[in-house]
Scaffold this motif. Structure first.
Motif, PDB file in Angstrom:
ATOM      1  N   PHE A   3       0.849  -1.184   0.000  1.00  0.00           N
ATOM      2  CA  PHE A   3       0.000   0.000   0.000  1.00  0.00           C
ATOM      3  C   PHE A   3       0.888   1.239   0.000  1.00  0.00           C
ATOM      4  CE2 PHE A   3      -3.563  -2.536   0.632  1.00  0.00           C
ATOM      5  CZ  PHE A   3      -4.718  -1.814   0.894  1.00  0.00           C
ATOM      6  N   ALA A   4       0.530   2.237  -0.785  1.00  0.00           N
ATOM      7  CA  ALA A   4       1.136   3.563  -0.668  1.00  0.00           C
ATOM      8  C   ALA A   4       0.129   4.453   0.043  1.00  0.00           C
ATOM      9  CB  ALA A   4       1.474   4.132  -2.038  1.00  0.00           C
ATOM     10  N   VAL A   5       0.529   5.035   1.143  1.00  0.00           N
ATOM     11  CA  VAL A   5      -0.353   5.879   1.944  1.00  0.00           C
ATOM     12  C   VAL A   5       0.110   7.328   1.831  1.00  0.00           C
ATOM     13  CG1 VAL A   5      -1.133   6.427   4.271  1.00  0.00           C
ATOM     14  CG2 VAL A   5      -1.010   4.041   3.521  1.00  0.00           C
ATOM     15  N   LEU A   6      -0.822   8.189   1.436  1.00  0.00           N
ATOM     16  CA  LEU A   6      -0.530   9.604   1.222  1.00  0.00           C
ATOM     17  C   LEU A   6      -1.365  10.438   2.204  1.00  0.00           C
ATOM     18  CD1 LEU A   6       0.924  11.683  -0.655  1.00  0.00           C
ATOM     19  CD2 LEU A   6      -1.109  11.625  -2.108  1.00  0.00           C
ATOM     20  N   PRO A   7      -0.797  10.812   3.352  1.00  0.00           N
ATOM     21  CA  PRO A   7      -1.535  11.685   4.268  1.00  0.00           C
ATOM     22  C   PRO A   7      -1.601  13.111   3.705  1.00  0.00           C
ATOM     23  CG  PRO A   7       0.193  10.450   5.414  1.00  0.00           C
ATOM     24  CD  PRO A   7       0.459  10.348   3.945  1.00  0.00           C
ATOM     25  N   VAL A   8      -2.789  13.683   3.692  1.00  0.00           N
ATOM     26  CA  VAL A   8      -2.973  15.034   3.147  1.00  0.00           C
ATOM     27  C   VAL A   8      -3.662  15.883   4.213  1.00  0.00           C
ATOM     28  CG1 VAL A   8      -3.895  16.435   1.270  1.00  0.00           C
ATOM     29  CG2 VAL A   8      -3.237  14.052   0.834  1.00  0.00           C
ATOM     30  N   LYS A   9      -2.890  16.765   4.834  1.00  0.00           N
ATOM     31  CA  LYS A   9      -3.493  17.663   5.820  1.00  0.00           C
ATOM     32  C   LYS A   9      -4.361  18.680   5.093  1.00  0.00           C
ATOM     33  CE  LYS A   9      -0.991  20.837   7.786  1.00  0.00           C
ATOM     34  NZ  LYS A   9       0.121  21.511   8.526  1.00  0.00           N
ATOM     35  N   SER A  10      -5.210  19.355   5.820  1.00  0.00           N
ATOM     36  CA  SER A  10      -6.083  20.344   5.202  1.00  0.00           C
ATOM     37  C   SER A  10      -5.256  21.364   4.437  1.00  0.00           C
ATOM     38  CB  SER A  10      -6.907  21.057   6.271  1.00  0.00           C
ATOM     39  OG  SER A  10      -7.628  22.127   5.694  1.00  0.00           O
ATOM     40  N   PRO A  11      -5.461  21.486   3.121  1.00  0.00           N
ATOM     41  CA  PRO A  11      -4.681  22.455   2.339  1.00  0.00           C
ATOM     42  C   PRO A  11      -4.795  23.881   2.862  1.00  0.00           C
ATOM     43  CG  PRO A  11      -5.798  20.926   0.879  1.00  0.00           C
ATOM     44  CD  PRO A  11      -6.336  20.675   2.262  1.00  0.00           C
ATOM     45  N   LYS A  12      -5.876  24.185   3.547  1.00  0.00           N
ATOM     46  CA  LYS A  12      -6.049  25.533   4.100  1.00  0.00           C
ATOM     47  C   LYS A  12      -5.032  25.829   5.196  1.00  0.00           C
ATOM     48  CE  LYS A  12     -10.981  25.779   3.051  1.00  0.00           C
ATOM     49  NZ  LYS A  12     -12.357  25.933   3.597  1.00  0.00           N
ATOM     50  N   ASN A  13      -4.472  24.764   5.772  1.00  0.00           N
ATOM     51  CA  ASN A  13      -3.489  24.939   6.846  1.00  0.00           C
ATOM     52  C   ASN A  13      -2.076  24.558   6.423  1.00  0.00           C
ATOM     53  OD1 ASN A  13      -5.565  25.656   8.701  1.00  0.00           O
ATOM     54  ND2 ASN A  13      -6.044  23.486   8.981  1.00  0.00           N
ATOM     55  N   ALA A  14      -1.879  24.360   5.133  1.00  0.00           N
ATOM     56  CA  ALA A  14      -0.596  23.859   4.636  1.00  0.00           C
ATOM     57  C   ALA A  14       0.409  24.983   4.378  1.00  0.00           C
ATOM     58  CB  ALA A  14      -0.820  23.061   3.355  1.00  0.00           C
ATOM     59  N   LYS A  15       1.672  24.586   4.352  1.00  0.00           N
ATOM     60  CA  LYS A  15       2.772  25.459   3.933  1.00  0.00           C
ATOM     61  C   LYS A  15       2.864  26.748   4.737  1.00  0.00           C
ATOM     62  CE  LYS A  15       4.069  22.497   1.659  1.00  0.00           C
ATOM     63  NZ  LYS A  15       5.331  21.934   2.134  1.00  0.00           N
ATOM     64  N   GLN A  16       2.740  26.629   6.057  1.00  0.00           N
ATOM     65  CA  GLN A  16       2.788  27.814   6.911  1.00  0.00           C
ATOM     66  C   GLN A  16       4.136  28.523   6.856  1.00  0.00           C
ATOM     67  OE1 GLN A  16       0.218  29.179   8.612  1.00  0.00           O
ATOM     68  NE2 GLN A  16      -1.102  27.644   7.659  1.00  0.00           N
ATOM     69  N   ARG A  17       5.199  27.783   6.558  1.00  0.00           N
ATOM     70  CA  ARG A  17       6.524  28.405   6.501  1.00  0.00           C
ATOM     71  C   ARG A  17       6.687  29.298   5.270  1.00  0.00           C
ATOM     72  NH1 ARG A  17      10.745  23.657   7.382  1.00  0.00           N
ATOM     73  NH2 ARG A  17      12.232  25.389   7.114  1.00  0.00           N
ATOM     74  N   LEU A  18       5.709  29.251   4.371  1.00  0.00           N
ATOM     75  CA  LEU A  18       5.722  30.145   3.211  1.00  0.00           C
ATOM     76  C   LEU A  18       4.879  31.390   3.449  1.00  0.00           C
ATOM     77  CD1 LEU A  18       5.520  27.567   0.276  1.00  0.00           C
ATOM     78  CD2 LEU A  18       7.475  29.001   0.892  1.00  0.00           C
ATOM     79  N   SER A  19       4.383  31.554   4.678  1.00  0.00           N
ATOM     80  CA  SER A  19       3.637  32.768   5.016  1.00  0.00           C
ATOM     81  C   SER A  19       4.554  33.977   4.823  1.00  0.00           C
ATOM     82  CB  SER A  19       3.156  32.722   6.462  1.00  0.00           C
ATOM     83  OG  SER A  19       2.288  31.636   6.668  1.00  0.00           O
TER      84      SER A  19
END
Length: 211
Positions: A3-19
């Protein structure tokens, strides 16, 4: 069964370090583009019997279902590690003997990277480190619960130490497409310098051109 498992957090909360470099909407859009690119590469890879997406985001879940993958719905996301480990237990229930835990934010990944990771799977643990060698960008776990996830700063050493403390056979596999991720403006600059022509590259170039 792999199995390949791809966890995907809410995109609305993603990439905070690019703020500060990207707006909230741009960060969300980038996360959704990266997710779609990574899922497409996974679905084209050889040696993977089933792909599962772990998410609480309805749009991501709907896209995953249309792509023919298993969706493991989450009501809430406590952490990447918790999501990964719960998904591994659910994958075992579905017949998985090996789980590949992979990230979405690897814009250089190609199907062959996932194929090589799947082909390398054997009893024990395989760790794909981040480019700087400190983080963990992918794991191959046989069986899927052979160790617990320790994602975060210093996770590469944490995963290796845990496996060795349990006498689990361990290997480090360096796959360029899986080792490079986008977390900072410097990562964006390096990615765009690669002359990549993916959807993520086109999106980021359009933003940089307007700055």
């Amino acid at each position: 069964m792999i199995f390949a498992v791809l966890p995907v957090k809410s995109p609305k909360n993603a990439k905070q370090r690019l703020s500060g470099f990207l707006s909230a909407l741009q960060r969300e859009t980038l996360a959704r583009i990266l997710y779609r690119q990574t899922l497409a590469a996974l679905c084209q890879a050889k040696g993977i019997d089933q792909v599962a997406v772990v998410t609480s985001d309805s749009e991501v879940a709907e896209h995953a279902r249309r792509s023919g993958t298993v969706v493991l719905d989450e009501n809430e996301q406590l952490s990447h590690s918790v999501s990964a480990d719960v998904a591994c237990l659910r994958a075992i229930e579905l017949g998985a003997t090996t789980v590949l835990l992979v990230p979405i934010d690897v814009p250089l990944v190609v199907p062959a990277d996932f194929s090589r990771l799947a082909a390398a799977a054997q009893p024990g643990l395989i760790v794909v480190p981040s480019a700087d060698g400190t983080g963990t960008n992918a794991l191959a776990r046989t069986p899927p619960d052979v160790i617990e996830s320790r994602f975060g700063p210093g996770s590469c050493r944490a995963h290796l130490d845990q496996a060795r403390s349990k006498n689990v056979h361990t290997e480090v596999l360096r796959l360029r497409g899986l080792m490079f991720d986008i977390d900072t403006p410097e990562d964006v600059a390096e990615f765009l310098a690669s002359s990549h022509d993916s959807d993520a590259a086109l999106f980021l170039r359009s933003i940089c051109a307007s700055k």
